[in-house]
Design a protein around this motif. Structure first.
Motif, PDB file in Angstrom:
ATOM      1  N   VAL A  83       6.901 -26.264   4.803  1.00  0.00           N
ATOM      2  CA  VAL A  83       8.144 -25.633   4.373  1.00  0.00           C
ATOM      3  C   VAL A  83       9.110 -26.778   4.125  1.00  0.00           C
ATOM      4  N   TYR A  84       9.783 -26.753   2.977  1.00  0.00           N
ATOM      5  CA  TYR A  84      10.691 -27.829   2.614  1.00  0.00           C
ATOM      6  C   TYR A  84      12.133 -27.363   2.617  1.00  0.00           C
ATOM      7  N   LYS A  85      13.008 -28.216   3.046  1.00  0.00           N
ATOM      8  CA  LYS A  85      14.446 -28.060   2.856  1.00  0.00           C
ATOM      9  C   LYS A  85      14.766 -28.876   1.619  1.00  0.00           C
ATOM     10  N   VAL A  86      15.618 -28.364   0.730  1.00  0.00           N
ATOM     11  CA  VAL A  86      15.951 -29.053  -0.508  1.00  0.00           C
ATOM     12  C   VAL A  86      17.455 -29.290  -0.568  1.00  0.00           C
ATOM     13  N   ILE A  87      17.830 -30.533  -0.903  1.00  0.00           N
ATOM     14  CA  ILE A  87      19.241 -30.875  -1.052  1.00  0.00           C
ATOM     15  C   ILE A  87      19.442 -31.570  -2.393  1.00  0.00           C
ATOM     16  N   ASP A 132      17.531 -47.444 -10.579  1.00  0.00           N
ATOM     17  CA  ASP A 132      18.227 -48.003  -9.422  1.00  0.00           C
ATOM     18  C   ASP A 132      19.135 -46.948  -8.779  1.00  0.00           C
ATOM     19  N   ALA A 133      19.748 -46.096  -9.578  1.00  0.00           N
ATOM     20  CA  ALA A 133      20.591 -45.019  -9.044  1.00  0.00           C
ATOM     21  C   ALA A 133      19.747 -44.048  -8.214  1.00  0.00           C
ATOM     22  N   ILE A 134      18.544 -43.737  -8.699  1.00  0.00           N
ATOM     23  CA  ILE A 134      17.644 -42.860  -7.935  1.00  0.00           C
ATOM     24  C   ILE A 134      17.238 -43.540  -6.632  1.00  0.00           C
ATOM     25  N   GLN A 135      16.857 -44.810  -6.712  1.00  0.00           N
ATOM     26  CA  GLN A 135      16.478 -45.562  -5.517  1.00  0.00           C
ATOM     27  C   GLN A 135      17.610 -45.584  -4.497  1.00  0.00           C
ATOM     28  N   ASN A 136      18.841 -45.762  -4.952  1.00  0.00           N
ATOM     29  CA  ASN A 136      19.990 -45.785  -4.046  1.00  0.00           C
ATOM     30  C   ASN A 136      20.175 -44.446  -3.339  1.00  0.00           C
ATOM     31  N   ALA A 137      20.016 -43.360  -4.070  1.00  0.00           N
ATOM     32  CA  ALA A 137      20.148 -42.033  -3.462  1.00  0.00           C
ATOM     33  C   ALA A 137      19.078 -41.808  -2.402  1.00  0.00           C
ATOM     34  N   ILE A 138      17.828 -42.150  -2.719  1.00  0.00           N
ATOM     35  CA  ILE A 138      16.722 -41.945  -1.777  1.00  0.00           C
ATOM     36  C   ILE A 138      16.863 -42.861  -0.560  1.00  0.00           C
ATOM     37  N   ALA A 139      17.215 -44.122  -0.799  1.00  0.00           N
ATOM     38  CA  ALA A 139      17.367 -45.075   0.310  1.00  0.00           C
ATOM     39  C   ALA A 139      18.466 -44.628   1.273  1.00  0.00           C
ATOM     40  N   ALA A 145      19.638 -41.504   1.700  1.00  0.00           N
ATOM     41  CA  ALA A 145      19.220 -40.272   2.366  1.00  0.00           C
ATOM     42  C   ALA A 145      18.228 -40.575   3.485  1.00  0.00           C
ATOM     43  N   SER A 146      17.355 -41.547   3.278  1.00  0.00           N
ATOM     44  CA  SER A 146      16.329 -41.856   4.283  1.00  0.00           C
ATOM     45  C   SER A 146      16.911 -42.463   5.553  1.00  0.00           C
ATOM     46  N   LYS A 147      18.171 -42.887   5.505  1.00  0.00           N
ATOM     47  CA  LYS A 147      18.815 -43.421   6.714  1.00  0.00           C
ATOM     48  C   LYS A 147      19.178 -42.316   7.705  1.00  0.00           C
ATOM     49  N   THR A 148      19.392 -41.098   7.199  1.00  0.00           N
ATOM     50  CA  THR A 148      19.819 -40.011   8.086  1.00  0.00           C
ATOM     51  C   THR A 148      18.889 -38.800   8.085  1.00  0.00           C
ATOM     52  N   LEU A 149      17.978 -38.721   7.120  1.00  0.00           N
ATOM     53  CA  LEU A 149      17.053 -37.596   7.045  1.00  0.00           C
ATOM     54  C   LEU A 149      15.631 -38.078   7.284  1.00  0.00           C
ATOM     55  N   LYS A 150      14.838 -37.241   7.938  1.00  0.00           N
ATOM     56  CA  LYS A 150      13.438 -37.569   8.195  1.00  0.00           C
ATOM     57  C   LYS A 150      12.544 -36.811   7.229  1.00  0.00           C
ATOM     58  N   THR A 198      21.811 -37.163 -10.667  1.00  0.00           N
ATOM     59  CA  THR A 198      21.699 -36.080  -9.693  1.00  0.00           C
ATOM     60  C   THR A 198      20.220 -35.848  -9.429  1.00  0.00           C
ATOM     61  N   VAL A 199      19.845 -35.910  -8.160  1.00  0.00           N
ATOM     62  CA  VAL A 199      18.449 -35.694  -7.778  1.00  0.00           C
ATOM     63  C   VAL A 199      18.365 -34.573  -6.747  1.00  0.00           C
ATOM     64  N   LYS A 200      17.301 -33.803  -6.854  1.00  0.00           N
ATOM     65  CA  LYS A 200      16.956 -32.803  -5.858  1.00  0.00           C
ATOM     66  C   LYS A 200      15.923 -33.476  -4.964  1.00  0.00           C
ATOM     67  N   VAL A 201      16.134 -33.453  -3.649  1.00  0.00           N
ATOM     68  CA  VAL A 201      15.236 -34.117  -2.709  1.00  0.00           C
ATOM     69  C   VAL A 201      14.685 -33.088  -1.723  1.00  0.00           C
ATOM     70  N   GLY A 202      13.362 -33.109  -1.525  1.00  0.00           N
ATOM     71  CA  GLY A 202      12.723 -32.196  -0.588  1.00  0.00           C
ATOM     72  C   GLY A 202      12.218 -32.941   0.624  1.00  0.00           C
ATOM     73  N   PHE A 203      12.416 -32.349   1.789  1.00  0.00           N
ATOM     74  CA  PHE A 203      11.876 -32.929   3.016  1.00  0.00           C
ATOM     75  C   PHE A 203      11.308 -31.822   3.883  1.00  0.00           C
TER      76      PHE A 203
END
Length: 76
Positions: free
Chosen positions: A10-14, A26-33, A35-40, A65-70
């Motif tokens: 089950v994924y949460k999407v933000i 690079d903008a995508i990499q910055n967003a993911i990097a 987010a990975s500091k506070t989301l698992k 703008t990126v949609k990220v699933g975790f």
């Protein structure tokens, strides 16, 4: 009775907006990097929109703008 497969998630999407003066990638990499500091358990992303800022007739910076699933922890 059905049992859960290890591949069932089950994924949460933000949505996030990453920025960069260098490139869309690079903008995508910055967003993911960031987010990975506070989301698992980040698993996937989808680029939804690309924007930018123009300065003196040139690209000043990119905004993506990126949609990220975790995956969610716990539960069964």
């Amino acid at each position: 009775m059905a049992t859960a497969d290890n591949n069932d998630h089950v994924y949460k999407v933000i949505e996030l907006v990453g920025t960069s003066e260098k490139s869309v990638d690079d903008a995508i990499q910055n967003a993911i990097a960031r987010a990975s500091k506070t989301l698992k358990n980040l698993r996937w992303f989808e680029a939804l929109q690309v924007r930018g800022h123009i300065e003196d007739g040139r690209i000043g910076h990119y905004q993506v703008t990126v949609k990220v699933g975790f995956t969610l922890e716990g539960g069964s």
